[in-house]
Scaffold this motif. Structure first.
Motif, PDB file in Angstrom:
ATOM      1  N   ILE A  63      34.336  60.147  31.474  1.00  0.00           N
ATOM      2  CA  ILE A  63      33.989  60.078  32.899  1.00  0.00           C
ATOM      3  C   ILE A  63      34.879  59.058  33.608  1.00  0.00           C
ATOM      4  O   ILE A  63      35.319  59.261  34.727  1.00  0.00           O
ATOM      5  N   LEU A  64      35.165  57.981  32.926  1.00  0.00           N
ATOM      6  CA  LEU A  64      36.008  56.936  33.506  1.00  0.00           C
ATOM      7  C   LEU A  64      37.488  57.236  33.281  1.00  0.00           C
ATOM      8  O   LEU A  64      38.283  56.349  32.983  1.00  0.00           O
ATOM      9  N   GLU A  65      37.848  58.498  33.444  1.00  0.00           N
ATOM     10  CA  GLU A  65      39.218  58.922  33.178  1.00  0.00           C
ATOM     11  C   GLU A  65      40.218  58.224  34.097  1.00  0.00           C
ATOM     12  O   GLU A  65      41.325  57.905  33.684  1.00  0.00           O
ATOM     13  N   TYR A  66      39.826  57.971  35.313  1.00  0.00           N
ATOM     14  CA  TYR A  66      40.752  57.358  36.262  1.00  0.00           C
ATOM     15  C   TYR A  66      40.638  55.836  36.303  1.00  0.00           C
ATOM     16  O   TYR A  66      41.251  55.197  37.141  1.00  0.00           O
ATOM     17  N   SER A  67      39.856  55.274  35.423  1.00  0.00           N
ATOM     18  CA  SER A  67      39.744  53.819  35.409  1.00  0.00           C
ATOM     19  C   SER A  67      41.030  53.160  34.928  1.00  0.00           C
ATOM     20  O   SER A  67      41.222  51.969  35.131  1.00  0.00           O
ATOM     21  N   TRP A  68      41.923  53.919  34.323  1.00  0.00           N
ATOM     22  CA  TRP A  68      43.182  53.346  33.860  1.00  0.00           C
ATOM     23  C   TRP A  68      44.017  52.847  35.032  1.00  0.00           C
ATOM     24  O   TRP A  68      44.800  51.917  34.873  1.00  0.00           O
ATOM     25  N   ILE A  69      43.833  53.439  36.215  1.00  0.00           N
ATOM     26  CA  ILE A  69      44.575  52.977  37.390  1.00  0.00           C
ATOM     27  C   ILE A  69      44.151  51.554  37.745  1.00  0.00           C
ATOM     28  O   ILE A  69      44.986  50.682  37.989  1.00  0.00           O
ATOM     29  N   VAL A  70      42.854  51.314  37.742  1.00  0.00           N
ATOM     30  CA  VAL A  70      42.340  49.972  38.042  1.00  0.00           C
ATOM     31  C   VAL A  70      42.787  48.984  36.967  1.00  0.00           C
ATOM     32  O   VAL A  70      43.236  47.877  37.272  1.00  0.00           O
ATOM     33  N   ILE A  71      42.688  49.408  35.707  1.00  0.00           N
ATOM     34  CA  ILE A  71      43.100  48.532  34.604  1.00  0.00           C
ATOM     35  C   ILE A  71      44.586  48.205  34.719  1.00  0.00           C
ATOM     36  O   ILE A  71      45.001  47.060  34.538  1.00  0.00           O
ATOM     37  N   LEU A  72      45.398  49.205  35.055  1.00  0.00           N
ATOM     38  CA  LEU A  72      46.831  48.983  35.205  1.00  0.00           C
ATOM     39  C   LEU A  72      47.129  48.013  36.337  1.00  0.00           C
ATOM     40  O   LEU A  72      47.954  47.098  36.188  1.00  0.00           O
ATOM     41  N   LEU A  73      46.447  48.178  37.464  1.00  0.00           N
ATOM     42  CA  LEU A  73      46.698  47.285  38.600  1.00  0.00           C
ATOM     43  C   LEU A  73      46.258  45.855  38.292  1.00  0.00           C
ATOM     44  O   LEU A  73      46.945  44.905  38.672  1.00  0.00           O
ATOM     45  N   VAL A  74      45.136  45.706  37.603  1.00  0.00           N
ATOM     46  CA  VAL A  74      44.689  44.364  37.210  1.00  0.00           C
ATOM     47  C   VAL A  74      45.711  43.735  36.276  1.00  0.00           C
ATOM     48  O   VAL A  74      46.075  42.563  36.411  1.00  0.00           O
ATOM     49  N   PHE A  75      46.210  44.524  35.315  1.00  0.00           N
ATOM     50  CA  PHE A  75      47.193  44.011  34.371  1.00  0.00           C
ATOM     51  C   PHE A  75      48.497  43.651  35.073  1.00  0.00           C
ATOM     52  O   PHE A  75      49.087  42.594  34.803  1.00  0.00           O
ATOM     53  N   ILE A  76      48.967  44.510  35.976  1.00  0.00           N
ATOM     54  CA  ILE A  76      50.221  44.235  36.700  1.00  0.00           C
ATOM     55  C   ILE A  76      50.079  42.987  37.557  1.00  0.00           C
ATOM     56  O   ILE A  76      50.975  42.148  37.608  1.00  0.00           O
ATOM     57  N   TYR A  77      48.931  42.842  38.250  1.00  0.00           N
ATOM     58  CA  TYR A  77      48.724  41.634  39.051  1.00  0.00           C
ATOM     59  C   TYR A  77      48.751  40.395  38.164  1.00  0.00           C
ATOM     60  O   TYR A  77      49.389  39.396  38.494  1.00  0.00           O
ATOM     61  N   HIS A  78      48.063  40.473  37.029  1.00  0.00           N
ATOM     62  CA  HIS A  78      48.014  39.326  36.118  1.00  0.00           C
ATOM     63  C   HIS A  78      49.411  39.015  35.582  1.00  0.00           C
ATOM     64  O   HIS A  78      49.789  37.843  35.470  1.00  0.00           O
ATOM     65  N   LEU A  79      50.183  40.043  35.283  1.00  0.00           N
ATOM     66  CA  LEU A  79      51.548  39.853  34.790  1.00  0.00           C
ATOM     67  C   LEU A  79      52.435  39.205  35.856  1.00  0.00           C
ATOM     68  O   LEU A  79      53.146  38.227  35.570  1.00  0.00           O
ATOM     69  N   LEU A  80      52.399  39.734  37.076  1.00  0.00           N
ATOM     70  CA  LEU A  80      53.235  39.179  38.147  1.00  0.00           C
ATOM     71  C   LEU A  80      52.838  37.746  38.480  1.00  0.00           C
ATOM     72  O   LEU A  80      53.695  36.885  38.708  1.00  0.00           O
ATOM     73  N   ASN A  81      51.549  37.476  38.502  1.00  0.00           N
ATOM     74  CA  ASN A  81      51.095  36.125  38.799  1.00  0.00           C
ATOM     75  C   ASN A  81      51.445  35.175  37.656  1.00  0.00           C
ATOM     76  O   ASN A  81      51.749  34.010  37.884  1.00  0.00           O
ATOM     77  N   GLY A  82      51.412  35.674  36.425  1.00  0.00           N
ATOM     78  CA  GLY A  82      51.833  34.859  35.289  1.00  0.00           C
ATOM     79  C   GLY A  82      53.317  34.515  35.370  1.00  0.00           C
ATOM     80  O   GLY A  82      53.722  33.392  35.054  1.00  0.00           O
ATOM     81  N   LEU A  83      54.129  35.483  35.803  1.00  0.00           N
ATOM     82  CA  LEU A  83      55.556  35.205  35.994  1.00  0.00           C
ATOM     83  C   LEU A  83      55.770  34.151  37.082  1.00  0.00           C
ATOM     84  O   LEU A  83      56.662  33.308  36.980  1.00  0.00           O
ATOM     85  N   LYS A  84      54.927  34.208  38.112  1.00  0.00           N
ATOM     86  CA  LYS A  84      55.009  33.196  39.175  1.00  0.00           C
ATOM     87  C   LYS A  84      54.713  31.809  38.618  1.00  0.00           C
ATOM     88  O   LYS A  84      55.390  30.838  38.947  1.00  0.00           O
TER      89      LYS A  84
END
Length: 120
Positions: A63-84
């Motif tokens: 059912i949570l098939e599209y939850s990967w989009i949210v997970i990806l965005l959270v991960f990308i934000y965390h990655l970019l902020n970590g690089l900062k």
């Protein structure tokens, strides 16, 4: 006693961009850890059972098939902020104008990645 506010510093405090980004960085780190642990537990539960008595968990995952989009965005934000933070640790972009520029860059990259993911 006196009719004074308990914490007057909270009413006059204006949040800074760096503190807000730091708080969101911690929140996304906790979310990523929780998602990872939950996913591994569900995967272990699915792999260790040979019957379909846990099919409810499998359907919830489907059912949570599209939850990967949210997970990806959270991960990308965390990655970019970590690089900062790494850039800050190296001693670059430490003044206020550069901080605002980094915030705009991170927000722009996150928005661009979101738009690219939505098109997929």
């Amino acid at each position: 006693m006196f009719n004074r506010p308990i914490s007057p510093h909270l009413t006059i405090y204006t949040p800074q961009v760096s503190s807000l980004l730091s708080i969101w960085h911690r929140i996304t780190g906790i979310l990523i850890t929780g998602i990872l642990i939950t996913s591994l537990l569900v995967l272990q539960l699915i792999l260790l059972t040979y019957s379909f008595k846990y099919s409810i968990l499998i359907s919830v995952v489907l059912i949570l098939e599209y939850s990967w989009i949210v997970i990806l965005l959270v991960f990308i934000y965390h990655l970019l902020n970590g690089l900062k933070h790494i850039i800050w640790d190296l001693g670059f972009f430490l003044n206020k104008n550069s901080l605002n520029l980094l915030f705009i860059i991170i927000s722009g990259l996150l928005s661009l990645i979101f738009l690219l993911v939505i098109k997929i």
